[in-house]
Design a protein around this motif. Sequence first.
Motif, PDB file in Angstrom:
ATOM      1  N   LEU A  37       0.840  -1.192   0.000  1.00  0.00           N
ATOM      2  CA  LEU A  37       0.000   0.000   0.000  1.00  0.00           C
ATOM      3  C   LEU A  37       0.878   1.247   0.000  1.00  0.00           C
ATOM      4  CD1 LEU A  37      -2.799   1.423   0.449  1.00  0.00           C
ATOM      5  CD2 LEU A  37      -2.284   1.297   2.902  1.00  0.00           C
ATOM      6  N   ASN A  38       0.533   2.196  -0.854  1.00  0.00           N
ATOM      7  CA  ASN A  38       1.203   3.492  -0.840  1.00  0.00           C
ATOM      8  C   ASN A  38       0.703   4.273   0.378  1.00  0.00           C
ATOM      9  OD1 ASN A  38       1.998   6.206  -1.313  1.00  0.00           O
ATOM     10  ND2 ASN A  38       2.070   5.834  -3.508  1.00  0.00           N
ATOM     11  N   THR A  39       1.608   4.605   1.299  1.00  0.00           N
ATOM     12  CA  THR A  39       1.192   5.244   2.553  1.00  0.00           C
ATOM     13  C   THR A  39       0.646   6.654   2.347  1.00  0.00           C
ATOM     14  OG1 THR A  39       3.481   5.984   2.931  1.00  0.00           O
ATOM     15  CG2 THR A  39       2.825   3.897   3.931  1.00  0.00           C
ATOM     16  N   ARG A  40       0.826   7.224   1.168  1.00  0.00           N
ATOM     17  CA  ARG A  40       0.297   8.567   0.895  1.00  0.00           C
ATOM     18  C   ARG A  40      -1.180   8.531   0.491  1.00  0.00           C
ATOM     19  NH1 ARG A  40       5.406   8.831  -1.676  1.00  0.00           N
ATOM     20  NH2 ARG A  40       6.853  10.278  -0.643  1.00  0.00           N
ATOM     21  N   TRP A  41      -1.697   7.369   0.168  1.00  0.00           N
ATOM     22  CA  TRP A  41      -3.086   7.276  -0.272  1.00  0.00           C
ATOM     23  C   TRP A  41      -4.044   7.483   0.889  1.00  0.00           C
ATOM     24  CZ3 TRP A  41      -3.148   2.235  -3.727  1.00  0.00           C
ATOM     25  CH2 TRP A  41      -2.350   2.460  -4.856  1.00  0.00           C
ATOM     26  N   THR A  42      -5.228   7.974   0.567  1.00  0.00           N
ATOM     27  CA  THR A  42      -6.303   8.071   1.555  1.00  0.00           C
ATOM     28  C   THR A  42      -7.056   6.749   1.574  1.00  0.00           C
ATOM     29  OG1 THR A  42      -6.548  10.451   1.210  1.00  0.00           O
ATOM     30  CG2 THR A  42      -8.402   9.292   2.221  1.00  0.00           C
ATOM     31  N   LEU A  52      -9.975   4.448   3.599  1.00  0.00           N
ATOM     32  CA  LEU A  52     -11.134   4.536   4.480  1.00  0.00           C
ATOM     33  C   LEU A  52     -11.575   3.148   4.923  1.00  0.00           C
ATOM     34  CD1 LEU A  52     -13.240   7.013   2.296  1.00  0.00           C
ATOM     35  CD2 LEU A  52     -11.488   7.597   3.986  1.00  0.00           C
ATOM     36  N   ASP A  53     -12.246   3.075   6.077  1.00  0.00           N
ATOM     37  CA  ASP A  53     -12.852   1.806   6.474  1.00  0.00           C
ATOM     38  C   ASP A  53     -14.199   1.685   5.769  1.00  0.00           C
ATOM     39  OD1 ASP A  53     -14.703   3.362   7.879  1.00  0.00           O
ATOM     40  OD2 ASP A  53     -13.694   3.098   9.806  1.00  0.00           O
ATOM     41  N   THR A  54     -14.934   0.634   6.052  1.00  0.00           N
ATOM     42  CA  THR A  54     -16.199   0.400   5.341  1.00  0.00           C
ATOM     43  C   THR A  54     -17.282   1.410   5.720  1.00  0.00           C
ATOM     44  OG1 THR A  54     -16.707  -1.280   7.018  1.00  0.00           O
ATOM     45  CG2 THR A  54     -15.808  -2.050   4.921  1.00  0.00           C
ATOM     46  N   ASP A  55     -17.043   2.182   6.813  1.00  0.00           N
ATOM     47  CA  ASP A  55     -17.954   3.273   7.177  1.00  0.00           C
ATOM     48  C   ASP A  55     -17.515   4.593   6.556  1.00  0.00           C
ATOM     49  OD1 ASP A  55     -19.579   1.637   8.792  1.00  0.00           O
ATOM     50  OD2 ASP A  55     -18.193   1.845  10.476  1.00  0.00           O
ATOM     51  N   LYS A  56     -16.523   4.505   5.672  1.00  0.00           N
ATOM     52  CA  LYS A  56     -15.982   5.655   4.943  1.00  0.00           C
ATOM     53  C   LYS A  56     -15.285   6.671   5.867  1.00  0.00           C
ATOM     54  CE  LYS A  56     -19.319   5.155   1.188  1.00  0.00           C
ATOM     55  NZ  LYS A  56     -20.342   5.806   0.339  1.00  0.00           N
ATOM     56  N   LYS A  57     -14.675   6.155   6.939  1.00  0.00           N
ATOM     57  CA  LYS A  57     -13.891   6.984   7.844  1.00  0.00           C
ATOM     58  C   LYS A  57     -12.411   6.655   7.658  1.00  0.00           C
ATOM     59  CE  LYS A  57     -17.532   7.234  11.339  1.00  0.00           C
ATOM     60  NZ  LYS A  57     -17.882   6.911  12.754  1.00  0.00           N
ATOM     61  N   PRO A  58     -11.526   7.670   7.702  1.00  0.00           N
ATOM     62  CA  PRO A  58     -10.090   7.410   7.521  1.00  0.00           C
ATOM     63  C   PRO A  58      -9.561   6.427   8.559  1.00  0.00           C
ATOM     64  CG  PRO A  58     -10.548   9.757   7.390  1.00  0.00           C
ATOM     65  CD  PRO A  58     -11.818   9.112   7.866  1.00  0.00           C
ATOM     66  N   LEU A  59      -8.681   5.560   8.129  1.00  0.00           N
ATOM     67  CA  LEU A  59      -8.083   4.598   9.057  1.00  0.00           C
ATOM     68  C   LEU A  59      -7.215   5.322  10.082  1.00  0.00           C
ATOM     69  CD1 LEU A  59      -6.885   1.518   6.951  1.00  0.00           C
ATOM     70  CD2 LEU A  59      -9.034   1.823   8.180  1.00  0.00           C
ATOM     71  N   ASP A 101     -11.118  -4.791   5.749  1.00  0.00           N
ATOM     72  CA  ASP A 101     -11.723  -4.402   4.471  1.00  0.00           C
ATOM     73  C   ASP A 101     -11.679  -2.881   4.379  1.00  0.00           C
ATOM     74  OD1 ASP A 101     -12.351  -6.975   3.634  1.00  0.00           O
ATOM     75  OD2 ASP A 101     -14.250  -6.980   4.725  1.00  0.00           O
ATOM     76  N   VAL A 102     -11.180  -2.369   3.273  1.00  0.00           N
ATOM     77  CA  VAL A 102     -11.002  -0.918   3.149  1.00  0.00           C
ATOM     78  C   VAL A 102     -11.512  -0.415   1.805  1.00  0.00           C
ATOM     79  CG1 VAL A 102      -9.012  -0.902   4.699  1.00  0.00           C
ATOM     80  CG2 VAL A 102      -8.654  -1.164   2.213  1.00  0.00           C
ATOM     81  N   LEU A 103     -11.564   0.919   1.715  1.00  0.00           N
ATOM     82  CA  LEU A 103     -11.913   1.614   0.474  1.00  0.00           C
ATOM     83  C   LEU A 103     -10.774   2.593   0.169  1.00  0.00           C
ATOM     84  CD1 LEU A 103     -15.622   2.428   1.405  1.00  0.00           C
ATOM     85  CD2 LEU A 103     -14.844   0.606  -0.132  1.00  0.00           C
ATOM     86  N   ILE A 104     -10.255   2.536  -1.046  1.00  0.00           N
ATOM     87  CA  ILE A 104      -9.150   3.402  -1.447  1.00  0.00           C
ATOM     88  C   ILE A 104      -9.703   4.509  -2.339  1.00  0.00           C
ATOM     89  CG2 ILE A 104      -6.980   3.519  -2.732  1.00  0.00           C
ATOM     90  CD1 ILE A 104      -6.568   0.557  -1.966  1.00  0.00           C
ATOM     91  N   GLU A 105      -9.412   5.746  -1.962  1.00  0.00           N
ATOM     92  CA  GLU A 105      -9.917   6.887  -2.722  1.00  0.00           C
ATOM     93  C   GLU A 105      -9.190   7.045  -4.049  1.00  0.00           C
ATOM     94  OE1 GLU A 105      -9.920  10.603  -0.741  1.00  0.00           O
ATOM     95  OE2 GLU A 105     -11.764  10.214   0.372  1.00  0.00           O
ATOM     96  N   LYS A 106      -9.980   7.196  -5.114  1.00  0.00           N
ATOM     97  CA  LYS A 106      -9.453   7.571  -6.429  1.00  0.00           C
ATOM     98  C   LYS A 106     -10.386   8.649  -6.972  1.00  0.00           C
ATOM     99  CE  LYS A 106      -8.516   5.891 -11.116  1.00  0.00           C
ATOM    100  NZ  LYS A 106      -9.510   6.746 -11.823  1.00  0.00           N
ATOM    101  N   GLY A 107     -10.049   9.909  -6.660  1.00  0.00           N
ATOM    102  CA  GLY A 107     -10.971  10.988  -6.990  1.00  0.00           C
ATOM    103  C   GLY A 107     -12.258  10.812  -6.204  1.00  0.00           C
ATOM    104  N   LYS A 108     -13.378  10.778  -6.917  1.00  0.00           N
ATOM    105  CA  LYS A 108     -14.663  10.555  -6.265  1.00  0.00           C
ATOM    106  C   LYS A 108     -15.024   9.076  -6.183  1.00  0.00           C
ATOM    107  CE  LYS A 108     -16.587  15.034  -7.637  1.00  0.00           C
ATOM    108  NZ  LYS A 108     -17.706  15.732  -8.336  1.00  0.00           N
ATOM    109  N   LYS A 109     -14.161   8.250  -6.741  1.00  0.00           N
ATOM    110  CA  LYS A 109     -14.408   6.811  -6.774  1.00  0.00           C
ATOM    111  C   LYS A 109     -13.750   6.132  -5.580  1.00  0.00           C
ATOM    112  CE  LYS A 109     -14.351   3.109 -10.229  1.00  0.00           C
ATOM    113  NZ  LYS A 109     -13.931   2.759 -11.616  1.00  0.00           N
ATOM    114  N   LEU A 110     -14.403   5.098  -5.024  1.00  0.00           N
ATOM    115  CA  LEU A 110     -13.851   4.314  -3.920  1.00  0.00           C
ATOM    116  C   LEU A 110     -13.598   2.894  -4.393  1.00  0.00           C
ATOM    117  CD1 LEU A 110     -16.113   5.541  -0.957  1.00  0.00           C
ATOM    118  CD2 LEU A 110     -13.795   6.279  -1.539  1.00  0.00           C
TER     119      LEU A 110
END
Length: 447
Positions: free
Chosen positions: A215-220, A222-229, A249-258
Amino acid sequence: MKKYLDKFKSFFEDSFDTDSLNKLARSHQFVQRKSVLDGKRFLELLLFSERDTKLQSLEDIALDFSQYYGTHISKQAIQERFNDSAVHFLSSVLQQQLGHKATAILNAENAYRFDKILIKDSTRFKLPQKFSEDFKGHGGFGVDSQISIQFEYDLIAGGVADLNITPANRNDQKDSKETLDRIEPNCLYIRDLAYVSQEYIDRIGQNHSYYVNRLNTRWTVLDTDKKPLDYSKIQEKLDKKGFRWIEIDVLIEKGKKLLPSRLILEQVSEKTYRERITKAERAARSKGYSLSDDYRAKTRLNMIITNIPKEWANSEQVRKAYSLRWQIELIFKTWKSQMKLNRVKPVKIQRFKCQLIAKMIWIMINRRFLSAIEYLSEKGEKPIKLSEWKFFKTVMRLSNEIRKAVFYSENLETWLQNLFETAKKKCRAETKKGKNNHLEILNIFLA
């Protein structure tokens, strides 16, 4: 085994047919008239000449030619043949080697979950200053000319997906961006962090394929509740529970896409942490800032992301899959130690390019041998893993026999069988106690 040996025999006969090679040479204006140094002889001469080109002179090449063909050629004549046409001719031979479907005979019976397991990385080395116009360095004190070799291969069948020789200032991130359209469905991609972007993992998902990478540590994230880890809390949980690793389980931000992903976090040793934090603190002081608690918590962790379904592989199996990436480091080490790729002297630029491309052709030929032997051994009761370093050392000693077998079809089938038996006895990889080799990981985890 015989049907596979017959297919490889046919492949080498087709690849190095005299008429075909000379026709290709003529198409690039390398051979315009009858010459003692035609396309086939030129290729053969470079493939089997002195590996350490830093020690090789034009006189050495001329002497080798005269001894093998019984015909004199001057060193000036050889120098003149190192031209742009020769570079184009050899580049075409290399592309034919890369594009040939010889490995399809191995992939045809592939019973793994993935069609291919593609591992990619690059190796770089410094060049003489006079090459800086063609091969620019990526910056840094005293580095004016540097070359990069991008290499991607299929761990299952040994086929090469990409081999690209570029200036070092074309970095891995740029290569990743420019090769997104090559991502194939139902393949597993394992790459170094330098190649990994949100666009890359998004494209893999769109193409119904899979990735395992850090994982790139600079990426945002989120957890499954869309809160930053909160990596500090994760570290506290690992310490409190006494866990070595944890999966989220996580969500990785790519612009407006998760982008949904599995994140596997593993605690590193205290020694590794101290090394990381010392380096980071030194860099922070030089730039006038301090490290955050969140960054310090990340430094204590190895973080791997994947989109492989949980029912296919658990956390430990994913971690083992990522360890397969180190196979390519062993390959690069072999190229430099056995093939002397990084031993370069300031010669005519076309001569350098020709000699380098010829070495890559030699490498591709012998990687086919290696892959075939590993594959065919799996048909027996005890699958073997060959040491790339031992295998190349062996084939280097058998250079003259390979020359006769491949270029003149002298007992090619017999030679292939003998190489198979020799490699099984002399070139086995040593497996550390408690460690799985890559074949065991493939058979246990990926089948």
